[in-house]
Write a protein that holds these residues in place. Sequence first.
Motif, PDB file in Angstrom:
ATOM      1  N   ARG A 228       0.662  -1.103  -0.024  1.00  0.00           N
ATOM      2  CA  ARG A 228      -0.094  -0.196  -0.124  1.00  0.00           C
ATOM      3  C   ARG A 228       0.758   1.260   0.123  1.00  0.00           C
ATOM      4  NH1 ARG A 228      -5.287  -1.538   1.399  1.00  0.00           N
ATOM      5  NH2 ARG A 228      -5.216  -3.816   0.966  1.00  0.00           N
ATOM      6  N   PHE A 229       2.025   1.213   0.855  1.00  0.00           N
ATOM      7  CA  PHE A 229       3.008   2.400   0.871  1.00  0.00           C
ATOM      8  C   PHE A 229       3.294   2.708  -0.692  1.00  0.00           C
ATOM      9  CE2 PHE A 229       2.859   1.868   5.036  1.00  0.00           C
ATOM     10  CZ  PHE A 229       3.343   3.132   5.539  1.00  0.00           C
ATOM     11  N   GLU A 230       3.828   1.760  -1.440  1.00  0.00           N
ATOM     12  CA  GLU A 230       4.279   1.833  -2.788  1.00  0.00           C
ATOM     13  C   GLU A 230       2.984   2.240  -3.683  1.00  0.00           C
ATOM     14  OE1 GLU A 230       7.123  -0.460  -5.856  1.00  0.00           O
ATOM     15  OE2 GLU A 230       6.571  -1.285  -3.941  1.00  0.00           O
ATOM     16  N   LEU A 231       1.907   1.777  -3.472  1.00  0.00           N
ATOM     17  CA  LEU A 231       0.839   2.044  -4.383  1.00  0.00           C
ATOM     18  C   LEU A 231       0.348   3.611  -4.223  1.00  0.00           C
ATOM     19  CD1 LEU A 231      -1.224  -1.071  -4.087  1.00  0.00           C
ATOM     20  CD2 LEU A 231      -0.075  -0.226  -5.897  1.00  0.00           C
ATOM     21  N   ALA A 232       0.592   3.948  -2.982  1.00  0.00           N
ATOM     22  CA  ALA A 232       0.162   5.342  -2.671  1.00  0.00           C
ATOM     23  C   ALA A 232       1.090   6.614  -2.963  1.00  0.00           C
ATOM     24  CB  ALA A 232      -0.217   5.524  -1.025  1.00  0.00           C
ATOM     25  N   SER A 233       2.351   6.004  -3.614  1.00  0.00           N
ATOM     26  CA  SER A 233       3.387   7.018  -3.984  1.00  0.00           C
ATOM     27  C   SER A 233       2.819   8.231  -4.636  1.00  0.00           C
ATOM     28  CB  SER A 233       4.313   6.361  -4.805  1.00  0.00           C
ATOM     29  OG  SER A 233       5.366   7.210  -5.046  1.00  0.00           O
ATOM     30  N   LYS A 234       3.176   9.586  -4.062  1.00  0.00           N
ATOM     31  CA  LYS A 234       2.905  10.656  -4.251  1.00  0.00           C
ATOM     32  C   LYS A 234       1.396  11.200  -4.099  1.00  0.00           C
ATOM     33  CE  LYS A 234       6.592  11.390  -7.578  1.00  0.00           C
ATOM     34  NZ  LYS A 234       7.448  11.881  -6.573  1.00  0.00           N
ATOM     35  N   GLY A 235       0.663  10.313  -3.481  1.00  0.00           N
ATOM     36  CA  GLY A 235      -0.671  10.330  -2.821  1.00  0.00           C
ATOM     37  C   GLY A 235      -0.673  10.332  -1.508  1.00  0.00           C
ATOM     38  N   THR A 236      -1.811   9.874  -0.699  1.00  0.00           N
ATOM     39  CA  THR A 236      -2.222   9.883   0.387  1.00  0.00           C
ATOM     40  C   THR A 236      -2.595   8.524   0.877  1.00  0.00           C
ATOM     41  OG1 THR A 236      -3.233  12.211   0.341  1.00  0.00           O
ATOM     42  CG2 THR A 236      -3.972  10.782   2.113  1.00  0.00           C
ATOM     43  N   LEU A 237      -1.922   8.059   2.100  1.00  0.00           N
ATOM     44  CA  LEU A 237      -2.213   6.819   2.694  1.00  0.00           C
ATOM     45  C   LEU A 237      -3.025   6.803   3.661  1.00  0.00           C
ATOM     46  CD1 LEU A 237      -1.572   3.576   2.643  1.00  0.00           C
ATOM     47  CD2 LEU A 237       0.261   4.026   4.117  1.00  0.00           C
ATOM     48  N   LEU A 238      -4.167   6.275   3.825  1.00  0.00           N
ATOM     49  CA  LEU A 238      -5.175   6.435   5.137  1.00  0.00           C
ATOM     50  C   LEU A 238      -5.219   5.262   5.895  1.00  0.00           C
ATOM     51  CD1 LEU A 238      -7.457   7.752   6.580  1.00  0.00           C
ATOM     52  CD2 LEU A 238      -9.023   6.446   4.947  1.00  0.00           C
TER      53      LEU A 238
END
Length: 452
Positions: A228-238
């Motif tokens: 999930r950290f990699e998928l959220a790159s440049k975005g937001t992780l909830l």
Amino acid sequence: MINKILVVDDEPLIRNFLKEALTRLNKQVFTAQNGFDAIKKIENQNFDLIITDIKMPKKSGIDVLKFVKQKNKNAMVIVISAFAKINLAIEALNLGALNYLVKPFSFDTLKAIINKAEEHQDLISENLSLKKEISDCSFDIIAKSFYMQNLVNSIEKIALSKSSVFISGESGVGKEIIAKLIHQRSLRAKNPFIKVNLAAISPTLLESEFFGHEKGAFTGADFQKKGRFELASKGTLLLDEITEIPINLQAKLLRVLQEKEFERVGSSTPIKVDIRVISITNQDIEIAIKNKIFREDLFYRLNVIPIKILPLRERKEDILALAHYFLMKFSKENNKPIKILSKKAQKKLLNYPWPGNARELANMIERTIVMEKSKIIEENHLLLDTSSNKKNLTDQTTIEEGYIGKKISDVEKILILKTLENQKFNRSKAAKILGISTRTLRNKLNIYNIKK
């Protein structure tokens, strides 16, 4: 207030009686001898209320009703019908008439009908006012109360920062909605918004979910997987239900937040990551820290910008605005006409403490829209467990008095034991009543050395 009324009837006796009676009620009365004359008058001016006979030459009362509703769907029309023609009155109601009078009728009956029409007019005005307020809101954020307006205003500043956000509040208050709004208003809005529900993922799989894994990293890892950290790159992780993260994984999460890099499971190659982390919880984080199930240093890293969302019972100004929003939303979803809350129904909503907050309100409104045919939602249409609520409040007062002077940890231990006993030591049921996950309950049982 209804001031201007058009009376339409081909019988002079009825027409004159209505004019005289309505004048006694301080109304400005206009008359038409048939439906054709009525439509001509309606074309040239607006009326607060139209009272029309159904059976008339040239144009019927049904024709007048249809014409009025085409011009203004909120126009109020009352139809007059003989007892033998009651089926026509019912047809008129289905076409949008507000009410009907059955000949012969008395002055008192007419007065009662006018009073109901004025109450309906007040509801329509309030409905339109709330609709305008809601149209100014976005992303399902209804901010009628001063508290919520301040919160929405502060989100504009928070969104433009890069800092971690920690959102707390009871279940159903809208924590995830606030998190999404922060993302949508940020410079990361065009990039991913990835959610991880920590309570829904097995502790043994959580590290792989967070950071991904390489092929062959463990039994069953048949291919490389991004976390999930990699998928959220440049975005937001909830991080939803953040207090559910296992203690052994908290150190790794802290390191990722500090160094902004991680390794997939089964790899030693660091991967740089640029994300914003938003954490949400409905638990008391201070108790979790005190009980050593949540790291204090991790909390400080996550809690750069804290947001506490008040329960709905502490911001009553939002209740009716939310109710109206849900009325519009679920009416549209279920292909139903938008209903209106009566004054007594509104009072019932305001007096209820909403333990399930906005989520409970939404569910109740949706159920009412689906099950009730009436255009106006009355008090008895709202199925709220008020008797159970009163009992819970009484029990809560008794419990609170018995807990005065005790440590929070002692109170929590007693509450867990009492709930387990009440549920015959069924951990799943007890956890649901306590508002925590089964894993959190298991952790607390270990902390308090409860062997049941």
